[in-house]
Design a protein around this motif. Sequence first.
Motif, short mmCIF file in Angstrom:
data_model
loop_
_atom_site.label_atom_id
_atom_site.label_comp_id
_atom_site.label_asym_id
_atom_site.label_seq_id
_atom_site.Cartn_x
_atom_site.Cartn_y
_atom_site.Cartn_z
N GLY A 89 17.04 40.16 44.12
CA GLY A 89 18.45 39.82 42.54
C GLY A 89 19.97 38.81 42.51
O GLY A 89 20.12 38.54 43.46
N LYS A 90 19.98 38.84 41.76
CA LYS A 90 21.09 38.06 41.72
C LYS A 90 22.21 38.47 40.77
O LYS A 90 22.71 38.17 39.21
CB LYS A 90 21.26 36.53 40.94
N PRO A 91 23.18 39.34 41.05
CA PRO A 91 24.10 40.15 40.26
C PRO A 91 25.85 39.71 40.18
O PRO A 91 25.38 38.47 41.18
CB PRO A 91 24.72 41.36 40.71
N ASP A 126 23.30 40.94 35.96
CA ASP A 126 22.41 40.56 37.10
C ASP A 126 21.01 39.15 36.31
O ASP A 126 20.84 39.39 35.27
CB ASP A 126 20.55 41.35 37.58
N SER A 201 29.43 43.04 43.32
CA SER A 201 28.49 42.58 43.21
C SER A 201 26.77 43.43 44.49
O SER A 201 26.33 43.19 44.06
CB SER A 201 28.00 41.20 43.65
N LEU A 204 24.50 46.08 42.94
CA LEU A 204 23.69 46.23 42.46
C LEU A 204 21.95 46.12 42.99
O LEU A 204 21.00 46.18 42.32
CB LEU A 204 23.60 44.86 41.41
N SER A 208 17.95 46.68 41.66
CA SER A 208 17.13 46.36 41.72
C SER A 208 15.81 46.44 42.56
O SER A 208 14.58 46.07 42.90
CB SER A 208 17.26 44.49 42.91
#
Length: 232
Positions: A89-91, A126, A201, A204, A208
């Motif tokens: 993921g990319k929070p 995200d 971050s 999260l 995911s």
Amino acid sequence: MGHDDIGSLSRWPLNQLRAGYQYSDAANWTFGSHNLSLGGDLRQQYTDQSQTFQTDASLTFNGTFTKNSLADFLVGRMSKITQQSYNGGKPAATTPDLFAEDDWKISPRLTLNLGLRWEPFVPLHDRLDRVSQYRAGQQSTALPNAPIGYVFPGDAGVPSNTYPGRWGVLAPRVGFALDVFGYGLTSLRGGFGIYNASIRSQALNNLSTNLPMRTRWLLARPLVVSQIRIAI
């Protein structure tokens, strides 16, 4: 050894690039018995996750077959096999803050420090939308096959971060310094403040790992799938 679990699994690779940036500025103004400070900052945080450490099968031996965990391992009889797909993921979040502070010298013996900080709570989102939440009775339109109540960004009323922010968060500060006898030898100091911490971050990461962003297989008490030989 008895029924204590033994097992084998890989914890590599687990790649998480975590970064944070902060931009701050302030101005000071002195007039009369007041020293006023005004300023603010902008904070950015994000994490890029690329995790395949659970894609290798995890094997557990706990004595189910021979009453001894090590013996189960030696004969190749595992109690369960678990394996999971790629997880990533990319929070990220960008949070502003503003503050005002006054050092007020009421008298030669007493100084007050008064401050107020505006620090809103900005929820993480995200950038890949690999997040979800539960809303009782709502059917997802983003993923129509999801169970009722399981919703995602793009569904009605569900923002990209899945939960609302709070923009009216104020954090007061107050302090004092007192020259008790007026000779500069004994001082009494005190203070009070409300402080808020931001969510990392990395938090999260748990979202995911949910379906359908990731799949997980569990096979309990499988048949012998391999033969283990140990040469001494």
